[in-house]
Motif scaffolding. Sequence first.
Motif, PDB file in Angstrom:
ATOM      1  N   HIS A 286       0.822  -1.209   0.000  1.00 44.95           N
ATOM      2  CA  HIS A 286       0.000   0.000   0.000  1.00 44.95           C
ATOM      3  C   HIS A 286       0.857   1.260   0.000  1.00 44.95           C
ATOM      4  CE1 HIS A 286       0.331  -1.582   4.167  1.00 44.95           C
ATOM      5  NE2 HIS A 286       0.565  -0.319   4.499  1.00 44.95           N
ATOM      6  N   LYS A 288       3.804   1.479  -1.438  1.00 47.31           N
ATOM      7  CA  LYS A 288       4.360   1.586  -2.791  1.00 47.31           C
ATOM      8  C   LYS A 288       3.352   2.213  -3.751  1.00 47.31           C
ATOM      9  CE  LYS A 288       7.450  -2.418  -2.314  1.00 47.31           C
ATOM     10  NZ  LYS A 288       8.705  -1.663  -2.346  1.00 47.31           N
ATOM     11  N   LEU A 289       2.084   1.834  -3.601  1.00 49.27           N
ATOM     12  CA  LEU A 289       1.048   2.403  -4.472  1.00 49.27           C
ATOM     13  C   LEU A 289       0.909   3.913  -4.237  1.00 49.27           C
ATOM     14  CD1 LEU A 289      -1.700  -0.372  -4.221  1.00 49.27           C
ATOM     15  CD2 LEU A 289      -0.348   0.204  -6.236  1.00 49.27           C
ATOM     16  N   PHE A 294      -0.706   7.224  -6.566  1.00 46.18           N
ATOM     17  CA  PHE A 294      -2.120   6.976  -6.282  1.00 46.18           C
ATOM     18  C   PHE A 294      -2.488   7.618  -4.942  1.00 46.18           C
ATOM     19  CE2 PHE A 294      -0.910   3.301  -8.933  1.00 46.18           C
ATOM     20  CZ  PHE A 294      -1.869   3.400  -9.930  1.00 46.18           C
ATOM     21  N   ALA A 299      -5.483   3.642  -4.031  1.00 41.28           N
ATOM     22  CA  ALA A 299      -4.647   2.520  -3.613  1.00 41.28           C
ATOM     23  C   ALA A 299      -5.482   1.434  -2.945  1.00 41.28           C
ATOM     24  CB  ALA A 299      -3.556   3.013  -2.660  1.00 41.28           C
ATOM     25  N   ILE A 302      -7.545  -0.470  -5.542  1.00 41.92           N
ATOM     26  CA  ILE A 302      -6.716  -1.426  -6.286  1.00 41.92           C
ATOM     27  C   ILE A 302      -6.526  -2.702  -5.463  1.00 41.92           C
ATOM     28  CG2 ILE A 302      -4.362  -1.877  -7.126  1.00 41.92           C
ATOM     29  CD1 ILE A 302      -4.257   1.113  -7.910  1.00 41.92           C
ATOM     30  N   LEU A 343       4.160  -2.844 -11.650  1.00 37.93           N
ATOM     31  CA  LEU A 343       4.185  -1.947 -10.497  1.00 37.93           C
ATOM     32  C   LEU A 343       5.613  -1.585 -10.108  1.00 37.93           C
ATOM     33  CD1 LEU A 343       1.394  -3.483  -8.228  1.00 37.93           C
ATOM     34  CD2 LEU A 343       1.309  -1.331  -9.486  1.00 37.93           C
ATOM     35  N   GLN A 347       7.128   2.121 -10.080  1.00 38.24           N
ATOM     36  CA  GLN A 347       7.739   2.666  -8.878  1.00 38.24           C
ATOM     37  C   GLN A 347       9.153   3.152  -9.165  1.00 38.24           C
ATOM     38  OE1 GLN A 347       8.597  -0.130  -5.819  1.00 38.24           O
ATOM     39  NE2 GLN A 347       8.849   1.416  -4.226  1.00 38.24           N
TER      40      GLN A 347
END
Length: 362
Positions: A286, A288-289, A294, A299, A302, A343, A347
């Motif tokens: 979470h 990282k999102l 986001f 997040a 997703i 992802l 990132q």
Amino acid sequence: MAQEYIVVLLVLGAFILAGVLSFWLTPHVSEFAHKVGAMDVPRDSRRMHKKPIPRMGGLAIFMGFMAALMIFGRLDAQMLSILLGAMIIVVLGIFDDIVALGAKFKFCIQIIAAAIPVCIGGLKIEFFTSFNPFSSDPYFSLGVLSIPVTIIWIVGITNAVNLIDGLDGLAAGVSSIAAMTMLAVGLLTNEVMVAITMAALAGSCIGFLPYNFNPAKIFMGDTGSTFLGFMLATMSIEGFFKFYAVISFAVPFLILGLPIFDTASAITRRLMEGRSPMSPDRGHVHHKLVDMGFNVKQAVAILYAISGTLGLTAVILTTSGEAKAMILILAVILVMAVGGRILWSLQKSAHGRKEQEDHEKH
């Protein structure tokens, strides 16, 4: 047919009562949290909120769940041992939300709580799917390893759900999706008590969510996240590890796939960095999102979608043959691998842009 209607009514009754009670109790629990000082004060970058917010909201989830289960459930000796362990987890969470207990102490108490349904209630993972191509047996017996393996599973999932409780509404939503999936699988496999218990758990989570969605008015705290993890872990053993087929391995791992993946990656990451696996950081899925751009609601949406997809896959496995099940599992793993790669690339690109912007500023 009459019996099926009765089961449906019991499931609906447990779901609705738990939801209503949880929704009604949450404001009262919030007031209590203020009085006892159970407040989450943002002190580091891992916290996504900017002002102190009461925690211990899991107490409302627990009370709504217990009331519904007492009225609509059937409490045999094994279920009572599970609830006794859950009560210990909740009491531990209450103290942790107020005074912040040490990780090693909490871990020891969690082992004791997990040992109660295992050693007293006889709740064990006794058989496991065999992946040995040279053996004709579809499963193998764990024997004396059944007790430690079961305790490890319960403590592991208890902490896995706790670790994903990092964004508003995330742990409660993912847990409700997992509980609804177990409810569906329980009905499909005629595990009535599992279905009723999971209906009460899902209802109590959903009743709490209106207060926990971003921007959250209250957090569930360790009181809620560890309780949810404990119940999901124990009921997955009660309902699914007893199948001597591929779904005994796949179903609980798919249902709890997101917290399991996040915890495994966190432990691996920390060990590779030479840190304790219990040390906190900002490297969860979470986080990282959010770092990729986001917002909190996006997040969480997703991760809800990922949990829902894994849950739907688990339901499909219970109604398909083993060959289809293996193909489906491989497809899910492939999709997750591709998604993870995308992802990671996003990132990395975001991190590169941030470094470039910082360099240009200086």
